[in-house]
Design a protein around this motif. Structure first.
Motif, PDB file in Angstrom:
ATOM      1  N   LEU A  30       0.879  -1.179  -0.118  1.00 45.51           N
ATOM      2  CA  LEU A  30       0.185  -0.176   0.211  1.00 45.51           C
ATOM      3  C   LEU A  30       0.864   1.221  -0.053  1.00 45.51           C
ATOM      4  O   LEU A  30       0.634   2.095  -0.954  1.00 45.51           O
ATOM      5  CB  LEU A  30      -0.984  -0.117   1.238  1.00 45.51           C
ATOM      6  N   GLU A  32       3.861   1.594  -1.097  1.00 50.77           N
ATOM      7  CA  GLU A  32       4.307   1.638  -2.615  1.00 50.77           C
ATOM      8  C   GLU A  32       3.487   2.181  -3.547  1.00 50.77           C
ATOM      9  O   GLU A  32       3.717   2.893  -4.483  1.00 50.77           O
ATOM     10  CB  GLU A  32       4.732   0.439  -3.094  1.00 50.77           C
ATOM     11  N   LEU A  33       2.005   2.174  -3.227  1.00 54.95           N
ATOM     12  CA  LEU A  33       1.096   2.699  -4.150  1.00 54.95           C
ATOM     13  C   LEU A  33       0.933   4.420  -4.045  1.00 54.95           C
ATOM     14  O   LEU A  33       0.393   5.107  -4.689  1.00 54.95           O
ATOM     15  CB  LEU A  33      -0.325   2.233  -4.055  1.00 54.95           C
ATOM     16  N   GLN A  34       1.194   4.602  -2.866  1.00 58.67           N
ATOM     17  CA  GLN A  34       1.310   6.154  -2.741  1.00 58.67           C
ATOM     18  C   GLN A  34       2.217   6.783  -3.264  1.00 58.67           C
ATOM     19  O   GLN A  34       3.434   6.586  -3.413  1.00 58.67           O
ATOM     20  CB  GLN A  34       1.577   6.256  -1.203  1.00 58.67           C
TER      21      GLN A  34
END
Lengths: 151, 680
Positions: A30, A32-34
């Motif tokens: 998660l 990393e998705l930021q």
């Protein structure tokens, strides 16, 4: 100085959460998705989770009281809970849900009750820990900018 | 953005497929939905989301062309995910991916049988999502292929439609899909309308295939189809007969033929999946007296499989095609055998399967045990295994094995080996493509497809070149999963097991087993051999010894058949030698029937279950197979006991059986040239 201190604290806190099994790899995913387009993605998702899960927990509690023999219903409610928990990487919560489901399978109401209490506790603990974590993060500020002037 | 503007933008992006692929995500859980959406966006897809299945359907119905792919959660309050899946598949023929926290085999299986093109577990990782565009492409290709296929079938309208079909099927169904990259096996029942729909042809140029009105295989239609196939027996199921049985207007033989082809691929795929999922240990351990060879009853005395003593009833007749005396026969699938045995140990499965001879069952991973048993059972002589299209998991395998299916038409028939249906295991083996692999060293390269090593299936291929015709089911996982056998058997993999070259025979631990023996008999013999007499249980176990087998196998050309068997035995890896020998004899018997199929495998299956424990003791020869010959009592050298341990597992007698088999084979080894068993 303070910034890096804070940063270190957040890193430390996060490491703790992982070491103690509160979070798992999914949480990293998660993060990393930021990115710039969704800078608070993780926090948003986590907030969403806690909002939704409170509702779910209430449902489960009611179901245990009103339909104690309806294991199918209980199982499916917890199944949902497990799904969202796993999506944010809430490891302990997820595991406890599995235990609950096993009790449902065995049709053990007592087991379900006990397990449910545990789920609630884990849920509350995680919520608290993540709240402090995000609070700290906010103080640190976005990673890209080492804003030392702040606080 | 206005709809048409958006469409324009979207369309522009679609040129860079997979970038811009349009995905519809459906999940009632807001957290999951949000995460999924973000992940998909990160993959550069175009995403639409909804938390209600009803809305999703509405959106899809409004405009079929709006999306390329649908991802849906399984567990939803307003509509069951599987239902949505079916509807989307039927009405819009879009690829659908299922998502769930629940990764249980049976649930995944359900998804697949309902037509999902993939099943992902939550939490979904981005790497998995990066590849989902393949499903879209595959489907388009598959569409085109279907058209071509129909043409192909028409052109090859032969008198012997079966062989052609089988052949065609083989070519198409070969594990590596040579030339048919996009055969979507899973979507076995979807044939989209091909009448100039833009979305269909958008990215594929389908100029060569003449546009034929496509038949939409509705659930009902498919059910009829499956019923017809089951009735005929998967081996004997030819388009013409199926068509007659179905009795549906406006359905042409070509439609049925292409559908059948897909169906077979689907089964194969299932068996492959199953084998992967099924771990031998699980299989073995899971089921206990798996072998209740109820299924085997049909087999002549095959009862051996039943964990208890069934072995005694095992009538070797047919078992090892004596002429072959090739342990190879048995060996064929060492792996498979073990697997089958495993399935057998699954107990019920076996029984079931045998009776059912469902070839298709193989695929059910869960049943591995059963399947094996089934396979075995069937092979034993059940002639009528009705291939059940994935009936019960357990059944599958067993049916496959049971030779019934195997031997004959595919599964059941194969086992016939006992009864002299030569093909028995073949079919099975072939089907299963079990990669009899490792073992096959004996078997012959062909077998390896399945790579029994775990996969029983392939070994048969070794045995029999014929087998190759049948779609060998890559059991590959056989050894591991116990399933393999089943896979093998199913596929008419001509379990070469039986075929195992009888020549390779030397009980040489690995080869002997089996399968190789029967090269010609192919698997069938294998199956039949399982008939091992009750006391052969031990022997069987030796088979199970598969372990030894395993390696033995490699050396021997133990037909894949043997491998299959071995596989069963729970991966008897070591056993192989000894058992194999035993097995070999058995297989020989079986081979008699020339059922190349991995009858042996099947047989073995039965054994292990019961005799797991007995394996050790029996190291001797009992190799039942006919009691006499088969495996020389030298089973002693059979590592039966080894097998036992190897078999581990579990109580699964399967292991024991396998071990015994292995042992038997091994013991057989010295014999190598098992004389024809008089009884056979």
């Amino acid at each position: 100085m303070e910034y890096s201190n804070l940063r270190r604290q957040t890193i430390f806190m996060k490491k703790n959460l992982f070491d103690q099994g509160f979070l798992d790899e999914q949480f990293n995913q998660l993060e990393e998705l930021q990115d710039e387009s969704s800078p608070n993605f993780v926090e948003e998702v986590v907030d969403l989770f806690f909002k939704d899960s409170s509702r779910l927990l209430t449902n489960i509690e009611q179901a245990i009281d009103k339909y104690p023999q309806d294991f199918y219903r209980l199982d499916s409610l917890v199944h949902q809970f497990k799904g969202s928990g796993s999506s944010i990487g809430a490891l302990r919560v997820k595991n406890e849900c599995s235990v609950f489901k096993a009790h449902c399978n065995d049709r053990s109401l007592e087991g379900c009750r006990r397990s449910f209490q545990k789920i609630k506790r884990e849920h509350a603990t995680l919520k608290q820990k993540l709240e402090s974590y995000f609070q700290l993060l906010r103080q640190v500020g976005p990673r890209e900018h080492a804003v030392s002037s702040r606080k | 953005m206005r709809p048409d503007e958006r469409k324009g933008v979207v369309a522009a992006r679609r040129d860079q497929f997979p970038v811009g692929m349009r995905v519809l995500a459906v999940d009632d859980d807001p957290v999951c939905l949000k995460v999924l959406e973000t992940l998909l966006l990160r993959c550069q897809y175009h995403v639409s989301t909804t938390n209600q299945a009803a809305i999703a359907l509405k959106m899809l119905r409004e405009n079929r062309d709006m999306f390329d792919l649908v991802i849906s959660d399984v567990h939803m309050p307003d509509m069951d995910g599987f239902k949505l899946l079916e509807l989307v598949g039927l009405e819009m023929d879009l690829p659908v991916i299922m998502l769930s926290v629940n990764g249980e085999t049976k649930t995944v299986m359900k998804g697949i049988t309902h037509g999902a093109c993939d099943y992902l577990l939550k939490p979904v990782r981005i790497e998995e999502l990066r590849n989902i565009w393949q499903h879209v492409v595959r489907r388009k290709f598959s569409t085109r292929d279907r058209a071509n296929l129909d043409i192909y079938e028409e052109c090859n309208k032969p008198s012997n439609a079966d062989s052609d079909h089988a052949h065609g099927h083989v070519t198409c169904g070969s594990p590596d899909q040579s030339g048919r990259p996009s055969k979507k096996r899973k979507e076995y029942y979807s044939e989209e309308e091909d009448e100039g729909e833009e979305d269909n042809t958008q990215e594929t140029d389908d100029p060569s295939a003449p546009k034929k009105p496509r038949v939409v295989w509705s659930v009902e239609l498919h059910r009829k189809f499956v019923a017809a196939v089951n009735q005929l027996g998967i081996d004997k199921a030819v388009p013409k007969r199926i068509l007659e049985l179905m009795n549906v207007e406006k359905l042409t033989r070509e439609n049925v033929a292409s559908h059948l082809q897909k169906y077979r691929l689907y089964l194969k795929r299932l068996s492959a999946v199953a084998s992967q999922q099924v771990s031998i240990v699980a299989a073995l351990g899971g089921r206990d007296p798996f072998l209740h060879m109820g299924a085997f009853e049909g087999l002549q005395g095959y009862q051996a499989f039943t964990s208890s003593t069934s072995l005694s009833s095992f009538t070797p007749h047919g078992l090892i095609n004596s002429p072959r005396n090739n342990p190879a026969a048995f060996g064929t699938q060492r792996v498979s055998a073990s697997k089958s045995i495993q399935t057998v140990t699954g107990g019920h499965a076996l029984n079931h399967s045998i009776c059912d001879a469902n070839k298709y069952h193989l695929s059910s991973p869960g049943n591995q045990q059963g399947n094996l048993g089934q396979g075995m059972a069937t092979s034993l002589g059940q002639t009528q295994m009705q291939p059940k299209w994935i009936q019960e998991e357990t059944d599958d395998l067993s049916t496959i094995f049971s030779g019934n299916g195997l031997a004959n038409s595919g599964m059941s028939a194969t086992l016939q080996g006992v009864t002299s249906s030569p093909l028995l295991p073949q079919e099975l083996v072939e089907c299963t493509q079990v990669k009899v692999g490792s073992q096959p060293s004996v078997l012959t390269p062909s077998v390896s497809s399945g790579h029994l090593e775990g996969t029983v299936g392939v070994s048969s291929s070794l045995l029999d070149p014929r087998v190759s015709q049948q779609t060998t089911i890559p059991l590959s996982e056989f050894s591991a999963s116990g399933l393999p056998i089943h896979g093998l058997f199913n596929n008419s993999c001509a379990t070469k097991l039986g075929a195992t070259s009888s020549a390779s025979t030397p009980v040489h631990p690995s080869d002997d087993l089996l399968v190789a023996r029967d090269t010609k008999a192919g698997a069938s013999s294998f199956g039949s051999t399982m008939l091992l007499p009750p006391d052969t249980e031990q022997k069987y176990l030796n088979f199970g010894g598969g372990n030894s087998f395993k390696h033995k196998f490699d050396e021997r050309t133990a037909d894949s058949l043997f491998d299959l068997k071995f596989v069963w035995s729970s991966g008897l890896s070591s056993q192989s030698a000894s058992n194999i020998g035993a097995h070999h004899s058995i297989s020989q018997r079986w081979n008699n029937s020339s059922s190349n199929n991995s009858n042996i495998g099947a047989r073995m299956i039965g054994q292990p279950s019961s005799s797991a424990s007995t394996v050790a003791p029996h190291a001797k020869s009992d190799f039942l197979i006919s009691g006499d010959m088969l495996v020389p009592k030298n089973a002693s050298d059979l590592s039966v006991p080894k097998l036992q341990s190897e078999l581990s597992s579990s109580s699964c007698s399967f292991d024991g059986l396998l071990n015994s088999i292995i042992k038997v084979v091994r013991s057989y080894h010295p014999l190598v040239s098992l004389p024809q068993h008089p009884s056979l």
